[in-house]
Design an enzyme around this catalytic site. Structure first.
Site, PDB file in Angstrom:
ATOM      1  CB  SER A 101     -19.999  63.186-111.341  1.00 53.93           C
ATOM      2  OG  SER A 101     -19.458  62.800-110.118  1.00 53.93           O
ATOM      3  CG  HIS A 102     -23.524  63.271-114.149  1.00 46.76           C
ATOM      4  ND1 HIS A 102     -23.313  62.612-112.956  1.00 46.76           N
ATOM      5  CD2 HIS A 102     -24.728  63.857-114.054  1.00 46.76           C
ATOM      6  CE1 HIS A 102     -24.365  62.789-112.189  1.00 46.76           C
ATOM      7  NE2 HIS A 102     -25.243  63.543-112.830  1.00 46.76           N
TER       8      HIS A 102
END
Length: 183
Positions: A101-102
């Protein structure tokens, strides 16, 4: 939450535990074992983001899961939300999203989704940990080694089953490679 899973799946720098080839194969075997124990017609959908390590992680995960008689669908690059939606829409037992993800680009991870398209339960995570980290025994009679070829993954030996299936889901179009392993 145990030793392996964080709040959002398994995360690490690729090449460091738990994202090493050997461990990811063991993780795949644990997932394949659990799925095949629950249902004789189990299925797994695997997708990834664009991180370079995703291709290797996918290959290692499939190497492990393909030891058990489950249908494996490879979605290639797909957003996490699309994976979740396709699982629900097409009654797939489990999804594996290879993404961090991030997190930093060098990191990666694996998040598993239930047939409802939601994060797997703590109980399911515990079963995986028991078979990998805690080394609980699997019933070896269910274990079957198969040789498969995953398109774009080098020089593996003969194709066991490799066909393409197209899912068109409300604007999401994904060409899915289907790998079927049977006893």
């Amino acid at each position: 939450m145990g030793k392996l899973f964080g709040t959002d799946g398994i995360r690490a720098k690729y090449g460091k535990f738990p994202l090493t080839e050997d461990f990811i194969v063991e993780l795949g075997k644990a997932v394949g074992y659990i799925l095949s124990s629950q249902n004789s017609d189990s299925s797994l959908l695997v997708a990834k983001d664009t991180r370079p390590s995703g291709k290797d992680i996918e290959k290692f995960l499939i190497k492990g899961t393909s030891c058990y008689p489950i249908k494996i669908y490879l979605a290639n690059i797909l957003p996490t939300a699309a994976l979740s939606y396709i699982i629900r829409k097409h009654n797939i037992n489990l999804g594996a999203m290879i993404s961090a993800s991030h997190n930093l680009y060098q990191d990666n991870g694996i998040k598993f989704f239930s047939s409802q398209g939601l994060k797997i339960s703590d109980n399911f995570e515990e079963k995986i940990e028991n078979l990998t980290i805690n080394k609980k025994k699997r019933n070896k009679s269910q274990f079957k080694k198969t040789k498969i070829k995953i398109r774009g993954h080098g020089k593996q030996k003969p194709t066991y089953c490799n066909k393409s299936h197209k899912f068109d889901v409300e604007g999401i179009c994904a060409r899915i490679i289907v790998l079927v392993t049977t006893n």
